[in-house]
Scaffold this active site. Structure first.
Site, PDB file in Angstrom:
ATOM      1  N   LYS A 181      30.411  27.155  46.372  1.00 38.49           N
ATOM      2  CA  LYS A 181      30.068  28.234  45.449  1.00 38.49           C
ATOM      3  C   LYS A 181      30.938  28.090  44.205  1.00 38.49           C
ATOM      4  CE  LYS A 181      31.287  32.271  44.102  1.00 38.49           C
ATOM      5  NZ  LYS A 181      30.753  32.232  42.740  1.00 38.49           N
ATOM      6  N   GLU A 256      44.440  28.436  46.814  1.00 39.70           N
ATOM      7  CA  GLU A 256      45.275  28.044  45.673  1.00 39.70           C
ATOM      8  C   GLU A 256      45.064  29.117  44.620  1.00 39.70           C
ATOM      9  OE1 GLU A 256      46.431  27.424  42.514  1.00 39.70           O
ATOM     10  OE2 GLU A 256      45.159  25.670  42.156  1.00 39.70           O
ATOM     11  N   CYS A 290      46.328  26.649  36.565  1.00 37.59           N
ATOM     12  CA  CYS A 290      47.150  27.299  37.582  1.00 37.59           C
ATOM     13  C   CYS A 290      48.608  26.899  37.416  1.00 37.59           C
ATOM     14  CB  CYS A 290      46.638  26.936  38.973  1.00 37.59           C
ATOM     15  SG  CYS A 290      46.385  25.184  39.185  1.00 37.59           S
ATOM     16  N   GLU A 391      50.443  36.562  35.953  1.00 37.20           N
ATOM     17  CA  GLU A 391      49.777  35.380  35.410  1.00 37.20           C
ATOM     18  C   GLU A 391      48.870  35.817  34.257  1.00 37.20           C
ATOM     19  OE1 GLU A 391      46.695  33.333  37.787  1.00 37.20           O
ATOM     20  OE2 GLU A 391      47.786  31.492  37.312  1.00 37.20           O
TER      21      GLU A 391
HETATM   22  O1  TXE Z   1      38.711  34.494  39.158  1.00 34.12           O
HETATM   23  P1  TXE Z   1      38.127  34.704  40.598  1.00 34.12           P
HETATM   24  P2  TXE Z   1      38.466  35.317  37.820  1.00 34.12           P
HETATM   25  C1  TXE Z   1      43.364  33.770  37.898  1.00 34.12           C
HETATM   26  C2  TXE Z   1      43.650  34.010  36.438  1.00 34.12           C
HETATM   27  C3  TXE Z   1      42.514  34.860  35.993  1.00 34.12           C
HETATM   28  C4  TXE Z   1      42.241  35.665  37.238  1.00 34.12           C
HETATM   29  C5  TXE Z   1      40.858  36.201  37.361  1.00 34.12           C
HETATM   30  O2  TXE Z   1      44.852  34.731  36.322  1.00 34.12           O
HETATM   31  O3  TXE Z   1      42.849  35.695  34.927  1.00 34.12           O
HETATM   32  O4  TXE Z   1      42.451  34.759  38.297  1.00 34.12           O
HETATM   33  O5  TXE Z   1      39.902  35.182  37.179  1.00 34.12           O
HETATM   34  C6  TXE Z   1      34.761  33.802  43.405  1.00 34.12           C
HETATM   35  N1  TXE Z   1      34.613  36.579  47.693  1.00 34.12           N
HETATM   36  N2  TXE Z   1      42.760  32.478  38.142  1.00 34.12           N
HETATM   37  O6  TXE Z   1      38.183  36.740  38.074  1.00 34.12           O
HETATM   38  O7  TXE Z   1      37.361  35.969  40.721  1.00 34.12           O
HETATM   39  C7  TXE Z   1      34.260  33.714  41.989  1.00 34.12           C
HETATM   40  O8  TXE Z   1      32.882  33.953  41.917  1.00 34.12           O
HETATM   41  C8  TXE Z   1      34.434  35.252  47.517  1.00 34.12           C
HETATM   42  C9  TXE Z   1      43.643  31.469  38.662  1.00 34.12           C
HETATM   43  O9  TXE Z   1      37.453  34.603  37.040  1.00 34.12           O
HETATM   44  O10 TXE Z   1      39.245  34.495  41.518  1.00 34.12           O
HETATM   45  C10 TXE Z   1      34.689  32.307  41.642  1.00 34.12           C
HETATM   46  O11 TXE Z   1      33.785  31.359  42.186  1.00 34.12           O
HETATM   47  N3  TXE Z   1      34.490  34.670  46.310  1.00 34.12           N
HETATM   48  C11 TXE Z   1      42.910  30.307  39.213  1.00 34.12           C
HETATM   49  C12 TXE Z   1      36.030  32.173  42.351  1.00 34.12           C
HETATM   50  O12 TXE Z   1      36.035  33.215  43.323  1.00 34.12           O
HETATM   51  C13 TXE Z   1      34.766  35.429  45.246  1.00 34.12           C
HETATM   52  C14 TXE Z   1      41.680  29.896  38.526  1.00 34.12           C
HETATM   53  C15 TXE Z   1      37.250  32.345  41.457  1.00 34.12           C
HETATM   54  O13 TXE Z   1      37.089  33.509  40.668  1.00 34.12           O
HETATM   55  C16 TXE Z   1      34.988  36.811  45.374  1.00 34.12           C
HETATM   56  C17 TXE Z   1      40.885  31.020  38.037  1.00 34.12           C
HETATM   57  C18 TXE Z   1      34.898  37.374  46.668  1.00 34.12           C
HETATM   58  N4  TXE Z   1      35.114  38.665  46.882  1.00 34.12           N
HETATM   59  C19 TXE Z   1      41.464  32.237  37.834  1.00 34.12           C
HETATM   60  N5  TXE Z   1      35.240  37.305  44.147  1.00 34.12           N
HETATM   61  C20 TXE Z   1      43.739  29.160  39.652  1.00 34.12           C
HETATM   62  N6  TXE Z   1      44.332  29.249  40.832  1.00 34.12           N
HETATM   63  O14 TXE Z   1      43.820  28.139  38.985  1.00 34.12           O
HETATM   64  C21 TXE Z   1      35.190  36.282  43.281  1.00 34.12           C
HETATM   65  N7  TXE Z   1      34.890  35.148  43.943  1.00 34.12           N
END
Ligand code: TXE
Length: 498
Positions: A181, A256, A290, A391
């Site tokens: 996904k 991660e 990250c 972050e």
């Molecule tokens: O990420 P999400 P978001 C951090 C960064 C950013 C914050 C929010 O600080 O500002 O996260 O970003 C899926 N069950 N990082 O909201 O939601 C979603 O659809 C299952 C750090 O855009 O974490 C996507 O495919 N899946 C990071 C994935 O999770 C779910 C990189 C990541 O999105 C879900 C990105 C749920 N309940 C953001 N809700 C890094 N570690 O590098 C969302 N998703």
């Protein structure tokens, strides 16, 4: 490299077939430089998740993949790597259009991604168990390592193809089947990758992609009883929700979740190199990594000199079209993230941090309508401020002074996260001490932002669970089975444990 001009419509990939989502609905994916939609992505829901998990389950439990010799699995992985190398230009352009990453960086990544498939393809037939010289008579005892099962791979928007690769390569090498996904903001490159999976000859159902939103696709996937393991990269909040779901039936889990990594600059460091390293840590990929080195801990004796040099270099960063070879800093990938970075900047100001560079949207003609923010530096930050603890995931650096080495390590470790740290020093004793004292999954000394298919990557503390990359990664997709074989004549007293 040119942009795709007319709206492109993608399909989802389930059980080896391309098709419409059950809902028949699509949503727009937006080019962050033009701030205009360029592609339509299937809006999947729980029905598509059910179909994808069923396809992956069938491929895992019976059929060609389940009985395939690991050497053949390895060949398929290597073939996929070759196809990615062949199509690297096209894949890089799609990623840039969807994500806003620099073409120069993406082209480099696409040249490197095949190495993951090569490396893990090589490991596929080297998953060996062991014979245990067991302490019981007439008993032969050995272990074998078997694929964990059906994996849900959930990826974010900041590096969609690379982070998918970090999951797919070891999972496939281990013999798992997968439902991917991708982020709703950047699904296109993962769907493009599936065309190559198809061409490489992976059996139907081994890899499936369901696109859509966290609540509509991510939640049904993470709570699905047919999933054995979740591999997730994303934000801490979503990671926590995923971990709750995984706990319901004890799914295996790797997470991660990003960080607030510190860059420590000691007085004996080569300052020019350190400046470049800190710039790369926070402004490369527009800080949306990250491993962003978002806290600069700099010794008081060189604080002002370092900051002057740093600002001088950071001020020269060329912003603009990420497709252009000249550009060094591209747009923020999503509009919500753009708003979040701006609100973090306001938060830092309100906390009393001093903005010494940037601190606002970039109103440069070359940035067009894109979501650009000026490279931003806050000085006089205290480590207890929210800007130093949370972050940001954008081009925003917090500068904190220190006097003693111990103080620097304590400040670096005073964070809920522990993904990475950078250490700049010419003193070997200090470099080793720092590497030992810092509580983070990756420590770089006199370098930053280096990753490899050979090296384990992952976080301490809230930065996550488990490791991706290197030989450790494949273990995350395996279960250990211990087999006991009795070759004696008579079974002993049944009422006593052997
Ligand atoms: O990420 P999400 P978001 C951090 C960064 C950013 C914050 C929010 O600080 O500002 O996260 O970003 C899926 N069950 N990082 O909201 O939601 C979603 O659809 C299952 C750090 O855009 O974490 C996507 O495919 N899946 C990071 C994935 O999770 C779910 C990189 C990541 O999105 C879900 C990105 C749920 N309940 C953001 N809700 C890094 N570690 O590098 C969302 N998703």
């Amino acid at each position: 490299m040119s942009r795709i001009q007319s709206m492109k419509k993608y399909q989802c990939f389930i059980g080896g077939c391309w098709g419409e989502p059950a809902s028949g609905d699509y949503f727009e994916s937006v080019d962050p430089f033009l701030a205009k939609p360029w592609a339509l992505i299937p809006r999947c829901d729980a029905r598509d998740v059910d179909a994808a998990v069923a396809a992956a389950r069938t491929a895992f439990d019976r059929g060609e993949w389940a009985s395939m010799h690991p050497s053949r699995r390895g060949q398929l992985l290597r073939r996929l790597g070759e196809l990615i190398a062949r199509d690297a230009d096209r894949l890089a352009s799609v990623e840039v259009q969807d994500n806003g990453k620099l073409y120069a960086e993406m082209r480099g990544q696409l040249g490197y991604i095949p190495h993951w498939f090569d490396y893990f393809g090589g490991l596929a037939d080297k998953i060996e168990g062991s014979v245990i010289p067991i302490d019981k008579p007439d008993m032969f005892t050995f272990t074998s390592h078997e694929p964990v099962g059906v994996v849900a791979a959930i990826t974010p928007w900041n590096s969609p193809l690379l982070l998918a690769t970090w999951k797919l390569a070891p999972a496939l090498a281990a013999g798992c089947t997968i439902v991917v996904k991708p982020s709703e903001f950047t699904s296109a490159s993962t769907l493009e990758l599936m065309k190559l999976v198809d061409e490489a000859g992976f059996p139907a159902g081994v890899l499936n992609v369901v696109t859509g939103f966290g609540p509509e696709v991510g939640e049904p996937l993470t709570s699905h009883p047919g999933i054995d393991k979740i591999a997730f990269t994303g934000g801490e909040g979503s990671g926590r929700r995923v971990a709750h779901k995984a706990a319901q039936n004890f799914k295996r889990l790797t997470l991660e979740l990003g960080g607030k990594s510190a860059q420590l600059v000691f007085p004996d460091a080569d300052l020019d190199n350190a400046v470049k390293g800190v710039v790369s840590g926070i402004f490369a990929a527009t800080g949306q990594t990250c491993i962003a080195g978002s806290r600069l801990l700099v010794h008081d004796s060189i604080h002002n000199e370092f900051l002057d040099k740093f600002i001088e270099l950071a001020s020269t960063a060329r912003m603009g079209d990420p497709m252009s070879a000249e550009t060094q800093v591209g747009p923020i990938t999503t509009q919500p993230q753009y708003q979040r970075v701006l609100s973090c900047i306001e938060m830092a100001r309100a906390e009393g941090a001093e903005c010494v560079l940037g601190g606002k949207p970039a109103a440069r003609p070359e940035c067009g309508d894109g979501w650009f923010i000026e490279p931003t530096v806050f000085a006089n930050v205290s480590n207890s401020m929210r800007i130093a603890q949370e972050e940001v995931f954008g081009p925003v650096l917090s500068v904190i002074g220190f006097r003693e080495d111990d103080e620097a390590y304590a400040l670096a470790n005073d964070s809920p996260y522990g993904l990475a740290a950078g250490v700049w020093t010419n003193d070997q004793r200090r470099a080793f001490t720092a590497a030992k004292r810092l509580r983070a999954g990756t420590i770089w000394t006199n370098t930053y932002r280096a990753v490899s298919y050979m090296a384990p990557f992952g976080g301490f503390k809230n930065s996550g669970i488990g490791r991706e990359g290197g030989q450790e990664a494949i273990q995350e997709y395996l279960e250990t089975k211990c087999v006991w074989m009795f070759y004696g004549k008579d079974v002993s007293n049944p009422f006593v444990m052997r």
